[in-house]
Design an enzyme around this catalytic site. Sequence first.
Site, short mmCIF file in Angstrom:
data_model
loop_
_atom_site.label_atom_id
_atom_site.label_comp_id
_atom_site.label_asym_id
_atom_site.label_seq_id
_atom_site.Cartn_x
_atom_site.Cartn_y
_atom_site.Cartn_z
N CYS A 71 0.77 -1.25 0.00
CA CYS A 71 0.00 0.00 0.00
C CYS A 71 0.80 1.30 0.00
O CYS A 71 0.75 2.06 -0.96
CB CYS A 71 -0.95 -0.01 1.19
SG CYS A 71 -0.19 -0.73 2.66
N HIS B 86 -1.84 7.41 3.92
CA HIS B 86 -0.81 6.37 4.08
C HIS B 86 0.61 6.79 3.75
O HIS B 86 1.47 5.96 3.50
CB HIS B 86 -1.20 5.12 3.27
CG HIS B 86 -1.15 3.88 4.11
ND1 HIS B 86 -0.97 2.62 3.60
CD2 HIS B 86 -1.27 3.71 5.45
CE1 HIS B 86 -0.98 1.73 4.57
NE2 HIS B 86 -1.16 2.38 5.71
#
Length: 509
Positions: free
Chosen positions: A65, A128
């Site tokens: 990710c 993120h």
Amino acid sequence: PLCLGWALGLAAASAPPNLLLLLMDDMGWGDLGAFGEPSKETPNLDQMASEGMLFLDFYTANPLCSPSRAALLTGRLPVRNGFYTTNAHARNAYTPQDIVGGIPDSELLLPELLKKAGYVNKIIGKWHLGHRPQFHPLRHGFDEWFGSPNCHFGPFDNRALPNIPVYRDWEMIGRYYEDFKIDLKTGEANLTQIYLQEALDFISKQQASQQPFFLYWAIDATHAPVYASKHFLGTSQRGLYGDAVREIDDSIGKILKHLQKLGISENTFVFFTSDNGAALISAPKQGGSNGRFLCGKQTTFEGGMREPAIAWWPGHIPAGGVSHQLGNVMDLFTTSLSLAGLQPPSDRQIDGIDLLPAILQGKLIDRPIFYYRGNEMMAARVGLYKAHYWTWSNSWEEYSKGIDFCPGQNVSGVTTHTQEEHTTLPLLFHLGRDPGEKYPLSFASDEYQRAMEQISVVVQQHKATMVPGEPQLNVCDKAVMNWSPPGCEKLGKCLKPPKSDPKKCFWPH
């Protein structure tokens, strides 16, 4: 010719198109009807594909990710932008709560650059790229944010670990599991509906203000623990994961219809893809499908890095197109700048290419794909050939605990539980005849010799010019977790952090 003229006259065009990037989380190549998923439960995405262009050879820059998101927004490989670790060889590192690093100020992100062309930029969903104040998305070119800095893991006890915050712009407005409920037993959560409404409201507001927008819709319902709202629970043949996919599909249908209703679909470039392959470790209940491809998330086999991808732009992209262009999430950076009439930064190496000739004119641009895991180039693809210089699915120690990134897919000598180096004699596959990477070509064959001569030149050039960035994912410290995010005082949700105790992060994979 109209498309071509439009693309070439782009810099001079008065109104650059709106940009809408739909980034899924852990959604696999085999999850959509348009890519052959048998339950055919994605009618809106399938229609988007039939009205636009399907990319069959589209990749992420990393099988995990955070690094893939950093690559998308900078147009640069994670090993250049700092989203990797040097704590151990070829490790997948990301940004959990205790990570000290994040996106460096020296990196130029897509929204920062789009501001020069008058764009208003919003991120909805998962950021993120670091959760400490200096890494906040509004410090890196976004004007608005609704979402979270980390994955929706939890619930936590707010003593050993704080619950993950949800932000509106500069400040948190609550925490997952406390204010934004996710029922781990039933899988019920309203988050996708909230993210949908945020998108519709932003698009309406921007259309009224007549300013071009960049919307980065980075939602996470297909990342374990997967979730769906009540209306979609129990509606899929594929269980809870399928429920999440159906809700996302429905939401994307509503977003595209909204663009059409407002009369701006012909001035909005939309691209759909995923951050990495399906997480087979969570399958079948909480994970998707990578179709015929080998393994999944965390690996540099095709299942970990080949993504579903669709480009949609009515009136510009010919309907029903299928492209074999080798694409990468990093290309979305360069292509978006091109659509905005901007040049990519010339003071740094940009790995993304402009896909407009492929999208608008059906041209094929010759370019390699490099498969990285942490600080190591594991494989390279040139044309239809893919050479593995290193293989590793995961360690015997992790595998013996039941952690398996390639369940049911043991290919002898290919899926390895020790890190195997093949730099002198790379394992070579022809992905046209063998998309599942099951049949390595014979080292003695003429085909092997010819293909490796070509690939070796490309890899040598790449390695000769590689200047790694400062690794951001080496240091962890419990004191930097989401104890007291901005806005916590107003909500009475500030928690006391422990004493700072920085350590080397441990990355087992």
